[in-house]
Design a protein around this motif. Structure first.
Motif, mmCIF file in Angstrom:
data_model
loop_
_atom_site.group_PDB
_atom_site.id
_atom_site.type_symbol
_atom_site.label_atom_id
_atom_site.label_comp_id
_atom_site.label_asym_id
_atom_site.label_seq_id
_atom_site.Cartn_x
_atom_site.Cartn_y
_atom_site.Cartn_z
ATOM 1 N N PHE A 11 -2.634 4.453 4.888
ATOM 2 C CA PHE A 11 -3.335 3.900 3.729
ATOM 3 C C PHE A 11 -2.429 3.861 2.494
ATOM 4 O O PHE A 11 -2.392 2.865 1.766
ATOM 5 N N ARG A 12 -1.692 4.937 2.246
ATOM 6 C CA ARG A 12 -0.774 4.994 1.102
ATOM 7 C C ARG A 12 0.331 3.964 1.239
ATOM 8 O O ARG A 12 0.653 3.230 0.284
ATOM 9 N N GLU A 13 0.913 3.871 2.426
ATOM 10 C CA GLU A 13 2.032 2.957 2.641
ATOM 11 C C GLU A 13 1.586 1.492 2.559
ATOM 12 O O GLU A 13 2.362 0.634 2.144
ATOM 13 N N PHE A 14 0.347 1.233 2.948
ATOM 14 C CA PHE A 14 -0.153 -0.134 2.823
ATOM 15 C C PHE A 14 -0.129 -0.563 1.361
ATOM 16 O O PHE A 14 0.277 -1.677 1.027
ATOM 17 N N GLN A 15 -0.569 0.340 0.475
ATOM 18 C CA GLN A 15 -0.546 0.023 -0.949
ATOM 19 C C GLN A 15 0.884 -0.142 -1.457
ATOM 20 O O GLN A 15 1.173 -1.017 -2.276
ATOM 21 N N LEU A 16 1.779 0.672 -0.937
ATOM 22 C CA LEU A 16 3.176 0.581 -1.363
ATOM 23 C C LEU A 16 3.809 -0.746 -0.952
ATOM 24 O O LEU A 16 4.607 -1.324 -1.703
ATOM 25 N N HIS A 17 3.447 -1.248 0.217
ATOM 26 C CA HIS A 17 4.054 -2.513 0.646
ATOM 27 C C HIS A 17 3.576 -3.674 -0.217
ATOM 28 O O HIS A 17 4.305 -4.652 -0.422
ATOM 29 N N ILE A 18 2.362 -3.566 -0.762
ATOM 30 C CA ILE A 18 1.897 -4.597 -1.689
ATOM 31 C C ILE A 18 2.626 -4.471 -3.026
ATOM 32 O O ILE A 18 3.072 -5.470 -3.609
ATOM 33 N N PRO A 51 -7.020 2.321 -4.165
ATOM 34 C CA PRO A 51 -7.027 3.050 -5.439
ATOM 35 C C PRO A 51 -5.907 2.667 -6.406
ATOM 36 O O PRO A 51 -6.070 2.821 -7.616
ATOM 37 N N ALA A 52 -4.787 2.186 -5.902
ATOM 38 C CA ALA A 52 -3.678 1.816 -6.780
ATOM 39 C C ALA A 52 -3.991 0.574 -7.616
ATOM 40 O O ALA A 52 -3.262 0.279 -8.578
ATOM 41 N N PHE A 53 -5.080 -0.125 -7.269
ATOM 42 C CA PHE A 53 -5.436 -1.353 -7.970
ATOM 43 C C PHE A 53 -6.881 -1.250 -8.467
ATOM 44 O O PHE A 53 -7.787 -1.904 -7.929
ATOM 45 N N PRO A 54 -7.127 -0.409 -9.471
ATOM 46 C CA PRO A 54 -8.504 -0.174 -9.940
ATOM 47 C C PRO A 54 -9.152 -1.430 -10.493
ATOM 48 O O PRO A 54 -8.513 -2.240 -11.163
ATOM 49 N N GLY A 55 -10.436 -1.581 -10.175
ATOM 50 C CA GLY A 55 -11.184 -2.731 -10.658
ATOM 51 C C GLY A 55 -11.158 -3.923 -9.734
ATOM 52 O O GLY A 55 -11.870 -4.904 -9.955
ATOM 53 N N PHE A 56 -10.339 -3.838 -8.679
ATOM 54 C CA PHE A 56 -10.192 -4.968 -7.761
ATOM 55 C C PHE A 56 -10.256 -4.485 -6.310
ATOM 56 O O PHE A 56 -10.019 -3.317 -6.020
ATOM 57 N N SER A 90 5.100 1.211 -12.292
ATOM 58 C CA SER A 90 5.424 2.637 -12.386
ATOM 59 C C SER A 90 4.171 3.501 -12.383
ATOM 60 O O SER A 90 4.155 4.591 -11.789
ATOM 61 N N THR A 91 3.101 3.013 -13.021
ATOM 62 C CA THR A 91 1.844 3.761 -13.038
ATOM 63 C C THR A 91 1.262 3.882 -11.635
ATOM 64 O O THR A 91 0.782 4.950 -11.227
ATOM 65 N N ALA A 92 1.319 2.784 -10.880
ATOM 66 C CA ALA A 92 0.795 2.792 -9.515
ATOM 67 C C ALA A 92 1.610 3.719 -8.620
ATOM 68 O O ALA A 92 1.060 4.457 -7.798
ATOM 69 N N ALA A 146 4.978 8.287 -5.307
ATOM 70 C CA ALA A 146 6.000 7.566 -4.552
ATOM 71 C C ALA A 146 7.119 7.104 -5.480
ATOM 72 O O ALA A 146 6.937 6.969 -6.693
ATOM 73 N N GLY A 147 8.277 6.857 -4.884
ATOM 74 C CA GLY A 147 9.415 6.325 -5.603
ATOM 75 C C GLY A 147 9.838 4.989 -5.021
ATOM 76 O O GLY A 147 9.236 4.487 -4.061
ATOM 77 N N GLU A 148 10.886 4.422 -5.601
ATOM 78 C CA GLU A 148 11.341 3.107 -5.154
ATOM 79 C C GLU A 148 11.815 3.120 -3.703
ATOM 80 O O GLU A 148 11.652 2.134 -2.997
ATOM 81 N N ARG A 149 12.361 4.225 -3.252
ATOM 82 C CA ARG A 149 12.789 4.298 -1.849
ATOM 83 C C ARG A 149 11.572 4.216 -0.929
ATOM 84 O O ARG A 149 11.626 3.573 0.134
ATOM 85 N N ASP A 150 10.471 4.851 -1.320
ATOM 86 C CA ASP A 150 9.240 4.772 -0.527
ATOM 87 C C ASP A 150 8.732 3.330 -0.451
ATOM 88 O O ASP A 150 8.234 2.888 0.585
ATOM 89 N N VAL A 151 8.860 2.619 -1.565
ATOM 90 C CA VAL A 151 8.420 1.222 -1.611
ATOM 91 C C VAL A 151 9.249 0.379 -0.650
ATOM 92 O O VAL A 151 8.714 -0.427 0.122
ATOM 93 N N GLU A 152 10.561 0.566 -0.695
ATOM 94 C CA GLU A 152 11.442 -0.202 0.192
ATOM 95 C C GLU A 152 11.155 0.099 1.662
ATOM 96 O O GLU A 152 11.126 -0.814 2.505
ATOM 97 N N ASP A 153 10.943 1.375 1.964
ATOM 98 C CA ASP A 153 10.663 1.760 3.350
ATOM 99 C C ASP A 153 9.334 1.175 3.824
ATOM 100 O O ASP A 153 9.213 0.706 4.968
ATOM 101 N N ALA A 154 8.326 1.226 2.957
ATOM 102 C CA ALA A 154 7.013 0.690 3.328
ATOM 103 C C ALA A 154 7.094 -0.807 3.594
ATOM 104 O O ALA A 154 6.474 -1.322 4.536
ATOM 105 N N LEU A 155 7.846 -1.521 2.766
ATOM 106 C CA LEU A 155 8.002 -2.962 2.962
ATOM 107 C C LEU A 155 8.685 -3.260 4.289
ATOM 108 O O LEU A 155 8.281 -4.163 5.027
ATOM 109 N N SER A 156 9.703 -2.487 4.612
ATOM 110 C CA SER A 156 10.432 -2.685 5.867
ATOM 111 C C SER A 156 9.529 -2.459 7.069
ATOM 112 O O SER A 156 9.531 -3.259 8.029
#
Length: 207
Positions: free
Chosen positions: A8-15, A96-101, A26-28, A34-44
């Protein structure tokens, strides 16, 4: 090489990975610890498991996100489709990383996923727009802002991202007729810029 667990966390990171220009990034990431490395890994990993593959099955999303919070026929959501996609349903998930939507996908009767995007939470009011500075990143989706633009042009459309330029149509506003460029990722507003073709420079607004 160790393969990252994709949940679930990584799905949000890939978006978030598809939103490099967002001032909310940065807030999300802080929310997701998570950091930028986590984002890159999730996308991969997302690419490897097929989340970006055209024609993938809804079982993939459900295996990661669980059951949807609601499901409605596409015809009742205000959108339309024809042919093999005409009988699609809209499934929505809360991230949760995208509140209101909510994260919404269209699913054809064959189970094929298409039309991934963000939509406002059901029952939530759309903020009033009286000028450019009301256009807050992650505050609107494309369907809410397109009616406020005339002479719309899609300048850049790639995968789940697009930039739309047009002149603002606002009542009793000093910004009426102002030409802007709106960047959307997954149909969620990311940045607002003065259209450089008229102003001579693309100034990102500090909102």
């Amino acid at each position: 090489m160790e393969v990252m667990e994709f949940g679930f966390r990584e799905f949000q990171l890939h978006i978030i990975a598809t939103m490099p220009e967002s001032p909310n990034r940065s807030t999300a990431l802080e929310l997701l610890d998570a950091g930028e490395r986590d984002v890159e890994d999730a996308l991969s990993v997302a690419r490897a498991i097929g989340l970006f593959r055209l024609g993938h099955q809804v079982d993939l999303e459900r295996s990661i996100l669980g059951e949807e919070i609601y499901k409605v026929p596409l015809s009742e959501s205000g959108d339309e489709a024809s042919g093999a996609y005409g009988d699609s349903d809209v499934l929505a998930f809360r991230l949760p990383a995208f509140p209101g939507f909510d994260y919404a996908i269209n699913v054809a009767s064959s189970g094929v996923v298409w039309g991934q995007r963000f939509v406002r939470e059901q029952g939530s009011p759309v903020p009033e727009v009286s000028g450019i500075h009301d256009l807050e990143p992650w505050g609107f989706v494309k369907a809410e802002l397109e009616p406020l633009l005339r002479n719309k042009v899609v300048d850049d459309k790639f995968s789940f991202s697009e930039t739309i330029t047009g002149s603002l149509v606002l009542d009793n506003s000093r910004d009426v007729g102002r030409s802007v460029a709106l960047r959307f990722d997954f149909e969620l507003l990311q940045t607002v810029s003065i259209d450089s073709r008229l102003s001579g420079v693309a100034n990102h607004l500090a909102i």
